[in-house]
Structures are given as C-alpha cells and as structure tokens.
Design a protein around this motif. Structure first.
Motif, PDB file in Angstrom:
ATOM      1  N   TYR A   3       0.820  -1.211   0.000  1.00  0.00           N
ATOM      2  CA  TYR A   3       0.000   0.000   0.000  1.00  0.00           C
ATOM      3  C   TYR A   3       0.854   1.262   0.000  1.00  0.00           C
ATOM      4  CZ  TYR A   3      -4.416  -2.411   0.427  1.00  0.00           C
ATOM      5  OH  TYR A   3      -5.516  -3.179   0.172  1.00  0.00           O
ATOM      6  N   LEU A   4       2.040   1.200   0.559  1.00  0.00           N
ATOM      7  CA  LEU A   4       2.953   2.339   0.478  1.00  0.00           C
ATOM      8  C   LEU A   4       3.352   2.593  -0.974  1.00  0.00           C
ATOM      9  CD1 LEU A   4       4.724   4.532   1.729  1.00  0.00           C
ATOM     10  CD2 LEU A   4       6.485   2.783   2.079  1.00  0.00           C
ATOM     11  N   TRP A   5       3.692   1.532  -1.693  1.00  0.00           N
ATOM     12  CA  TRP A   5       4.035   1.668  -3.115  1.00  0.00           C
ATOM     13  C   TRP A   5       2.838   2.173  -3.916  1.00  0.00           C
ATOM     14  CZ3 TRP A   5       8.584   2.350  -4.891  1.00  0.00           C
ATOM     15  CH2 TRP A   5       9.693   1.775  -4.258  1.00  0.00           C
ATOM     16  N   LEU A   6       1.640   1.717  -3.551  1.00  0.00           N
ATOM     17  CA  LEU A   6       0.438   2.189  -4.237  1.00  0.00           C
ATOM     18  C   LEU A   6       0.222   3.681  -3.965  1.00  0.00           C
ATOM     19  CD1 LEU A   6      -1.998   1.545  -5.996  1.00  0.00           C
ATOM     20  CD2 LEU A   6      -3.195   0.794  -3.924  1.00  0.00           C
ATOM     21  N   ALA A   7       0.434   4.121  -2.727  1.00  0.00           N
ATOM     22  CA  ALA A   7       0.291   5.541  -2.391  1.00  0.00           C
ATOM     23  C   ALA A   7       1.313   6.379  -3.164  1.00  0.00           C
ATOM     24  CB  ALA A   7       0.454   5.747  -0.891  1.00  0.00           C
ATOM     25  N   SER A  49       3.716  -2.457  -6.472  1.00  0.00           N
ATOM     26  CA  SER A  49       2.613  -2.748  -5.548  1.00  0.00           C
ATOM     27  C   SER A  49       1.830  -3.986  -5.980  1.00  0.00           C
ATOM     28  CB  SER A  49       1.674  -1.545  -5.424  1.00  0.00           C
ATOM     29  OG  SER A  49       0.807  -1.439  -6.536  1.00  0.00           O
ATOM     30  N   LEU A  50       1.821  -4.273  -7.282  1.00  0.00           N
ATOM     31  CA  LEU A  50       1.048  -5.410  -7.788  1.00  0.00           C
ATOM     32  C   LEU A  50       1.670  -6.756  -7.442  1.00  0.00           C
ATOM     33  CD1 LEU A  50      -0.102  -4.086 -11.268  1.00  0.00           C
ATOM     34  CD2 LEU A  50      -1.411  -4.227  -9.137  1.00  0.00           C
ATOM     35  N   LYS A  51       2.886  -6.747  -6.897  1.00  0.00           N
ATOM     36  CA  LYS A  51       3.466  -8.000  -6.422  1.00  0.00           C
ATOM     37  C   LYS A  51       2.607  -8.602  -5.313  1.00  0.00           C
ATOM     38  CE  LYS A  51       8.345  -6.961  -7.275  1.00  0.00           C
ATOM     39  NZ  LYS A  51       9.644  -6.769  -6.598  1.00  0.00           N
ATOM     40  N   ASN A  52       1.943  -7.739  -4.532  1.00  0.00           N
ATOM     41  CA  ASN A  52       1.181  -8.202  -3.372  1.00  0.00           C
ATOM     42  C   ASN A  52      -0.281  -7.769  -3.349  1.00  0.00           C
ATOM     43  OD1 ASN A  52       3.427  -9.487  -1.957  1.00  0.00           O
ATOM     44  ND2 ASN A  52       4.229  -7.415  -1.825  1.00  0.00           N
ATOM     45  N   ASN A  54      -4.098  -7.423  -5.607  1.00  0.00           N
ATOM     46  CA  ASN A  54      -4.857  -7.815  -6.792  1.00  0.00           C
ATOM     47  C   ASN A  54      -4.885  -6.644  -7.774  1.00  0.00           C
ATOM     48  OD1 ASN A  54      -5.501 -10.363  -5.839  1.00  0.00           O
ATOM     49  ND2 ASN A  54      -7.405  -9.663  -4.907  1.00  0.00           N
ATOM     50  N   VAL A  55      -4.722  -6.937  -9.045  1.00  0.00           N
ATOM     51  CA  VAL A  55      -4.605  -5.882 -10.047  1.00  0.00           C
ATOM     52  C   VAL A  55      -5.877  -5.040 -10.140  1.00  0.00           C
ATOM     53  CG1 VAL A  55      -5.263  -7.346 -12.021  1.00  0.00           C
ATOM     54  CG2 VAL A  55      -3.814  -5.339 -12.379  1.00  0.00           C
ATOM     55  N   GLY A  56      -7.035  -5.655 -10.088  1.00  0.00           N
ATOM     56  CA  GLY A  56      -8.284  -4.903 -10.213  1.00  0.00           C
ATOM     57  C   GLY A  56      -8.494  -3.930  -9.071  1.00  0.00           C
ATOM     58  N   THR A  57      -8.255  -4.411  -7.867  1.00  0.00           N
ATOM     59  CA  THR A  57      -8.426  -3.560  -6.697  1.00  0.00           C
ATOM     60  C   THR A  57      -7.380  -2.453  -6.676  1.00  0.00           C
ATOM     61  OG1 THR A  57      -9.333  -5.428  -5.466  1.00  0.00           O
ATOM     62  CG2 THR A  57      -8.573  -3.551  -4.185  1.00  0.00           C
ATOM     63  N   ALA A  58      -6.122  -2.797  -6.931  1.00  0.00           N
ATOM     64  CA  ALA A  58      -5.049  -1.795  -6.914  1.00  0.00           C
ATOM     65  C   ALA A  58      -5.306  -0.725  -7.975  1.00  0.00           C
ATOM     66  CB  ALA A  58      -3.697  -2.467  -7.139  1.00  0.00           C
ATOM     67  N   TYR A  59      -5.722  -1.146  -9.165  1.00  0.00           N
ATOM     68  CA  TYR A  59      -5.958  -0.173 -10.229  1.00  0.00           C
ATOM     69  C   TYR A  59      -7.146   0.721  -9.893  1.00  0.00           C
ATOM     70  CZ  TYR A  59      -6.408   1.965 -14.767  1.00  0.00           C
ATOM     71  OH  TYR A  59      -6.479   2.891 -15.774  1.00  0.00           O
ATOM     72  N   ALA A  60      -8.181   0.146  -9.292  1.00  0.00           N
ATOM     73  CA  ALA A  60      -9.343   0.947  -8.910  1.00  0.00           C
ATOM     74  C   ALA A  60      -8.963   1.987  -7.859  1.00  0.00           C
ATOM     75  CB  ALA A  60     -10.452   0.041  -8.386  1.00  0.00           C
ATOM     76  N   ILE A  61      -8.150   1.598  -6.899  1.00  0.00           N
ATOM     77  CA  ILE A  61      -7.693   2.545  -5.879  1.00  0.00           C
ATOM     78  C   ILE A  61      -6.813   3.614  -6.516  1.00  0.00           C
ATOM     79  CG2 ILE A  61      -6.263   2.790  -3.800  1.00  0.00           C
ATOM     80  CD1 ILE A  61      -7.237  -0.088  -3.062  1.00  0.00           C
ATOM     81  N   ASN A 101     -11.493  -1.884  -0.253  1.00  0.00           N
ATOM     82  CA  ASN A 101     -10.552  -2.204   0.813  1.00  0.00           C
ATOM     83  C   ASN A 101     -11.205  -3.015   1.921  1.00  0.00           C
ATOM     84  OD1 ASN A 101      -7.825  -1.075   0.321  1.00  0.00           O
ATOM     85  ND2 ASN A 101      -9.025   0.754  -0.065  1.00  0.00           N
ATOM     86  N   LEU A 102     -12.451  -2.716   2.240  1.00  0.00           N
ATOM     87  CA  LEU A 102     -13.141  -3.453   3.290  1.00  0.00           C
ATOM     88  C   LEU A 102     -13.569  -4.843   2.854  1.00  0.00           C
ATOM     89  CD1 LEU A 102     -15.369  -0.639   4.835  1.00  0.00           C
ATOM     90  CD2 LEU A 102     -13.238  -1.590   5.741  1.00  0.00           C
ATOM     91  N   SER A 103     -13.628  -5.071   1.544  1.00  0.00           N
ATOM     92  CA  SER A 103     -14.051  -6.380   1.045  1.00  0.00           C
ATOM     93  C   SER A 103     -13.036  -7.459   1.340  1.00  0.00           C
ATOM     94  CB  SER A 103     -14.329  -6.316  -0.457  1.00  0.00           C
ATOM     95  OG  SER A 103     -13.106  -6.205  -1.169  1.00  0.00           O
ATOM     96  N   GLY A 104     -11.807  -7.049   1.660  1.00  0.00           N
ATOM     97  CA  GLY A 104     -10.768  -8.018   1.991  1.00  0.00           C
ATOM     98  C   GLY A 104     -10.172  -8.711   0.787  1.00  0.00           C
ATOM     99  N   SER A 105     -10.470  -8.241  -0.400  1.00  0.00           N
ATOM    100  CA  SER A 105      -9.966  -8.895  -1.604  1.00  0.00           C
ATOM    101  C   SER A 105      -8.789  -8.173  -2.229  1.00  0.00           C
ATOM    102  CB  SER A 105     -11.095  -8.998  -2.641  1.00  0.00           C
ATOM    103  OG  SER A 105     -11.482  -7.703  -3.061  1.00  0.00           O
ATOM    104  N   ALA A 106      -8.187  -7.259  -1.481  1.00  0.00           N
ATOM    105  CA  ALA A 106      -7.129  -6.443  -2.067  1.00  0.00           C
ATOM    106  C   ALA A 106      -5.819  -7.218  -2.259  1.00  0.00           C
ATOM    107  CB  ALA A 106      -6.865  -5.220  -1.211  1.00  0.00           C
ATOM    108  N   HIS A 107      -5.563  -8.202  -1.418  1.00  0.00           N
ATOM    109  CA  HIS A 107      -4.288  -8.905  -1.478  1.00  0.00           C
ATOM    110  C   HIS A 107      -4.362 -10.111  -2.422  1.00  0.00           C
ATOM    111  CE1 HIS A 107      -2.330  -6.565   1.613  1.00  0.00           C
ATOM    112  NE2 HIS A 107      -3.481  -6.574   2.256  1.00  0.00           N
TER     113      HIS A 107
END
Length: 108
Positions: A3-7, A49-52, A54-61, A101-107
C-alpha cells in the motif's frame, strides 16, 4: 508495504496529470518532460505494488484516488468549479475505494 508503493504511485500519477495541464498541450518543454517522468515513476511504483495486491483492486484505488486528488488540485490551483453532481460522484468514488478495501480482496 504494497500500500505504500500504491500511495507513491498515486502521488506520482497526480503530479504527472498536473504537469500535463501545465504543459499546455505539450507546448511547454519542462512540464512535458516532468509529466513523462512522473508517469514512468507512477507506473513503476504501481507495478511494484502489484506483487502483493490484486490488479483490479489496486488499479481501482490508483485511478479513483488519483481522480479525487486531481479534482481537488484543479479546484485549488486551476480555479476549476465543483458542481453538486461532481461532488456526489467524487463521494461515490471514495465510497467505492473504501468498499474495495473493506471487502478483503485487495491482497493477491
């Protein structure tokens, strides 16, 4: 750490978009170069960040938070207007990012 890399990716994306505006249609050299540099850094950080994540969640964020931040920058620095419809849509984007993020499917 993902999440730091995503930020970091979000910050660089927002800077890239801001420099795109400042480039005035790529007619100004230094803002155009800055835009390219910030987008390269953004996509590189997003990729790490995509190493850890999910691509869909990370891209949406990444895209959602980037959109919210760039609207705020547009309002503050470029005197762009905020209508009620825009405000409602921005709130929906934020709610969507929180929901993902609350769905728990981010990782991954």
């Amino acid at each position: 750490m993902a999440y730091l890399w995503l930020a970091i990716a979000i910050v660089f994306e927002v800077l890239g978009t801001t420099f795109m505006k400042l480039s005035e249609g790529y007619t100004r050299l230094w803002p155009s170069i800055g835009m390219a540099m910030f987008y390269i850094l953004s996509f590189s950080s997003l990729g790490i960040s995509l190493k850890n994540l999910n691509v869909g969640t990370a891209y949406a964020i990444w895209s959602g938070m980037g959109t919210v931040l760039i609207v705020l920058i547009g309002m503050i620095f470029f005197k762009e207007d905020l209508t009620w419809m825009k405000a409602i849509c921005l709130m929906l984007i934020i709610a969507g990012v929180i929901g993902l993020n609350l769905s728990g499917s981010a990782h991954a």
